[in-house]
Scaffold this motif. Structure first.
Motif, mmCIF file in Angstrom:
data_model
loop_
_atom_site.group_PDB
_atom_site.id
_atom_site.type_symbol
_atom_site.label_atom_id
_atom_site.label_comp_id
_atom_site.label_asym_id
_atom_site.label_seq_id
_atom_site.Cartn_x
_atom_site.Cartn_y
_atom_site.Cartn_z
ATOM 1 N N HIS A 59 0.818 -1.214 0.000
ATOM 2 C CA HIS A 59 0.000 0.000 0.000
ATOM 3 C C HIS A 59 0.851 1.263 0.000
ATOM 4 N N VAL A 60 2.090 1.160 0.468
ATOM 5 C CA VAL A 60 2.945 2.336 0.520
ATOM 6 C C VAL A 60 3.354 2.784 -0.881
ATOM 7 N N ILE A 84 6.124 7.148 4.457
ATOM 8 C CA ILE A 84 6.980 6.257 5.254
ATOM 9 C C ILE A 84 6.696 6.422 6.742
ATOM 10 N N PHE A 85 6.440 7.649 7.176
ATOM 11 C CA PHE A 85 6.150 7.938 8.585
ATOM 12 C C PHE A 85 4.901 7.181 9.044
ATOM 13 N N TYR A 86 3.880 7.160 8.194
ATOM 14 C CA TYR A 86 2.636 6.472 8.546
ATOM 15 C C TYR A 86 2.860 4.977 8.768
ATOM 16 N N TYR A 87 3.672 4.356 7.918
ATOM 17 C CA TYR A 87 3.834 2.896 7.970
ATOM 18 C C TYR A 87 4.955 2.434 8.901
ATOM 19 N N THR A 88 5.672 3.361 9.493
ATOM 20 C CA THR A 88 6.745 2.973 10.416
ATOM 21 C C THR A 88 6.499 3.469 11.842
ATOM 22 N N ASP A 113 -2.563 2.983 8.036
ATOM 23 C CA ASP A 113 -2.549 2.675 6.608
ATOM 24 C C ASP A 113 -3.450 3.674 5.877
ATOM 25 N N PRO A 114 -2.893 4.822 5.450
ATOM 26 C CA PRO A 114 -3.711 5.844 4.771
ATOM 27 C C PRO A 114 -4.357 5.333 3.491
ATOM 28 N N GLN A 136 -5.558 2.358 2.954
ATOM 29 C CA GLN A 136 -6.753 1.644 3.390
ATOM 30 C C GLN A 136 -7.826 2.625 3.849
ATOM 31 N N GLU A 137 -7.422 3.637 4.603
ATOM 32 C CA GLU A 137 -8.359 4.597 5.173
ATOM 33 C C GLU A 137 -9.020 5.479 4.116
ATOM 34 N N VAL A 138 -8.264 5.830 3.070
ATOM 35 C CA VAL A 138 -8.754 6.794 2.088
ATOM 36 C C VAL A 138 -9.311 6.121 0.839
ATOM 37 N N PHE A 139 -8.543 5.202 0.230
ATOM 38 C CA PHE A 139 -8.918 4.655 -1.068
ATOM 39 C C PHE A 139 -9.732 3.358 -0.969
#
Length: 228
Positions: free
Chosen positions: A116-117, A208-212, A217-218, A220-223
């Motif tokens: 997803h990244v 990278i900041f979100y997944y570490t 998981d943006p 997943q949250e958005v799309f």
């Protein structure tokens, strides 16, 4: 023409290209956009519609201003002539930031990197450019270029970083991360105006900041939320 005279003329052009009244109105518009973020993204959970609306609305404004004054894009930092210089200035900071993200994520056990990244690394710089234009360009840039401004550059950068951090409430990690990033971005912008370079780094570092660190998981949250 003497170098100092040329610099003075460019500074005068920058100061007069956009009136103080318009600069203040732009700052107010950014504040209302931030308020909209709390209402539509945080409260109503309309993340994707708000992002699309914000990108579309501000893009229309940029096009409108460009048709009025062609030089306004360069004044804002939408330029390519200094992209390489800005990118090189930001690269060491970006590398150090990624290393810190991984160290913090490893310590917290929050590293959750998935495929997803990858789409985020492509799409997030677009949203990152909009955010940099709004928070750093229209707030820090306008405060710095106000004809009657009495704020020094440090105060302008600090105020901008505080505002950028508040927008990411209530996530503590996001508030800390965006505050520190905005301090650096503000310094870079007032030194070398280039929204494109800043938007790319914002998007890449943010993804990278979100997944570490944040363990969210943006994508997943958005799309995927709308696909499913």
């Amino acid at each position: 023409m003497e170098p100092n005279l040329t610099k003075d003329l460019l500074e005068f052009s920058k100061k007069t290209l956009i009136s103080d009244k318009r600069r203040i109105l732009e700052i107010v518009a950014v504040v209302f956009t931030a308020i909209g973020k709390f209402i539509f993204m945080d409260f109503l959970d309309w993340r994707l519609p708000f992002v699309v609306f914000a990108i579309t609305t501000w893009s229309i404004y940029v096009i409108y201003r460009y048709k009025q004054k062609k030089d306004v894009l360069k004044c804002w930092g939408f330029r390519t002539d200094n992209f390489k210089k800005a990118f090189k200035l930001m690269l060491p900071f970006g590398i150090i930031s990624i290393i810190l993200f991984i160290v913090i994520g490893y310590y917290q056990k929050t590293i959750n990197v998935t495929w997803h990244v990858l789409p985020l690394l492509i799409t997030y710089p677009i949203w990152g450019s909009i955010q940099q234009f709004l928070t750093i360009g229209l707030i820090a840039g306008n405060l710095n270029d106000l004809n009657k401004s009495r704020l020094n550059k440090f105060s302008i950068i600090f105020i901008t970083a505080i505002l950028f951090s508040i927008v990411h409430f209530p996530s503590t990690w996001l508030m800390i991360g965006t505050f520190l990033l905005a301090l650096f971005y503000g310094y870079v912008y007032l030194k070398i105006k280039n929204i494109y370079a800043m938007g790319i780094f914002h998007g890449w570092l943010g993804a990278i900041f979100y997944y570490t660190v944040v363990n969210r998981d943006p994508f997943q949250e958005v799309f995927l939320k709308f696909i499913n």
